[in-house]
Motif scaffolding. Structure first.
Motif, PDB file in Angstrom:
ATOM      1  N   ASP A  30       7.070  28.377  28.035  1.00  0.00           N
ATOM      2  CA  ASP A  30       7.847  27.593  27.160  1.00  0.00           C
ATOM      3  C   ASP A  30       7.928  26.168  27.659  1.00  0.00           C
ATOM      4  O   ASP A  30       8.239  25.958  28.799  1.00  0.00           O
ATOM      5  CB  ASP A  30       9.226  28.170  27.092  1.00  0.00           C
ATOM      6  N   CYS A  35       5.556  29.332  16.253  1.00  0.00           N
ATOM      7  CA  CYS A  35       6.774  29.918  16.800  1.00  0.00           C
ATOM      8  C   CYS A  35       7.402  30.894  15.817  1.00  0.00           C
ATOM      9  O   CYS A  35       7.215  30.797  14.610  1.00  0.00           O
ATOM     10  CB  CYS A  35       7.777  28.833  17.143  1.00  0.00           C
ATOM     11  N   TYR A  59      12.860  29.048  20.043  1.00  0.00           N
ATOM     12  CA  TYR A  59      12.435  30.295  19.411  1.00  0.00           C
ATOM     13  C   TYR A  59      12.167  31.358  20.470  1.00  0.00           C
ATOM     14  O   TYR A  59      11.669  31.070  21.554  1.00  0.00           O
ATOM     15  CB  TYR A  59      11.187  30.065  18.563  1.00  0.00           C
ATOM     16  N   ASN A 101       6.584  34.252  19.174  1.00  0.00           N
ATOM     17  CA  ASN A 101       5.494  33.614  18.449  1.00  0.00           C
ATOM     18  C   ASN A 101       4.994  34.513  17.333  1.00  0.00           C
ATOM     19  O   ASN A 101       4.858  35.722  17.516  1.00  0.00           O
ATOM     20  CB  ASN A 101       4.317  33.310  19.371  1.00  0.00           C
TER      21      ASN A 101
END
Length: 246
Positions: free
Chosen positions: A7, A222, A232, A235
């Motif tokens: 991330d 996302c 988020y 994915n």
């Protein structure tokens, strides 16, 4: 955010097309592509596959507390043997390598130019600059869409001002069509055989990025739940195989 081959905040891509597509209003300039051999790309995909693609960090402050972008249903999951090594039905012969220029997914009104992105120092796939809402990116460490192997295209689901290029990705169903226009004048046509949302913590990198014996495509953005603190949670990944050309 997207999962990486992790991330992170979006970083403007440092690379772009060797033969730049016609400039689209508002699209960033493209710089010359560093060409990789097919063998080189497969090595990179293997490296990426060993790392979780944490992905695109979205700036969806305005979406917290809402239903957010559509998410795939359980019925949309890719079945074992539907693609990859087991699902040859409908597959066609591969195309030679060629720079991808544009992606179209008519079912959800996606029609966007493509820039090139690479891996950063953390081995995370870079993302398109978030201010450009209708811009997607081909990960140039993967094969060209239509060539033998797994090609990867990424894009934002939203940005600070609202929905972006791949906002509707989770609403797709199996058998929908994806078209990728290429610099050699051909268009690779793919048919979707699965759409799934994966948690960042349990992202199946090998399954998503792993090499295939024929032309396949992954389109990633996302998905999952969103919070300001963590972005988020996962994915959305579209799995597709090449079924035609024009």
């Amino acid at each position: 955010m997207l999962h990486s081959p992790g991330d992170r905040s979006p970083v403007p891509a440092r690379t772009a097309a060797a033969r730049p597509p016609r400039r689209t209003a508002g699209a960033p300039p493209q710089r010359p592509q560093v060409r990789l051999t097919k063998r080189g790309r497969r090595v990179v995909v293997t490296a990426v596959g060993s790392v979780v693609l944490t992905g695109l960090v979205m700036m969806a402050d305005g979406l917290e507390g809402t239903d957010g972008p559509p998410q795939p249903t359980a019925a949309s999951a890719a079945l074992p043997g539907a693609g990859g090594a087991g699902g040859a039905q409908g597959a066609v012969a591969a195309l030679p390598e060629s720079q991808p220029l544009r992606i179209k997914i008519p079912k959800v009104s996606i029609d966007a130019p493509l820039m090139n992105v690479a891996l950063d120092k953390q081995k995370t796939i870079e993302t398109p600059p978030p201010q450009y809402k209708n811009l997607a990116a081909w990960y140039k460490g993967s094969v060209s869409p239509g060539a033998d192997g797994t090609s990867v295209i990424v894009g934002h689901v939203d940005n600070a001002s609202g929905p972006a290029v791949f906002y509707g990705l989770g609403a797709l169903k199996k058998d929908a069509r994806i078209e990728v226009a290429r610099a050699d004048g051909t268009t690779a046509i793919f048919t979707i055989y699965g759409i799934e949302v994966f948690s960042k913590k349990d992202f199946p990198a090998k399954r998503v990025y792993g090499d295939t014996a024929r032309p396949e495509l992954r389109v990633i953005t996302c998905g999952g739940t969103y919070t300001k603190a963590n972005g988020y949670s996962g994915n959305v990944v579209v799995f597709a195989r090449m079924t035609g050309r024009k």
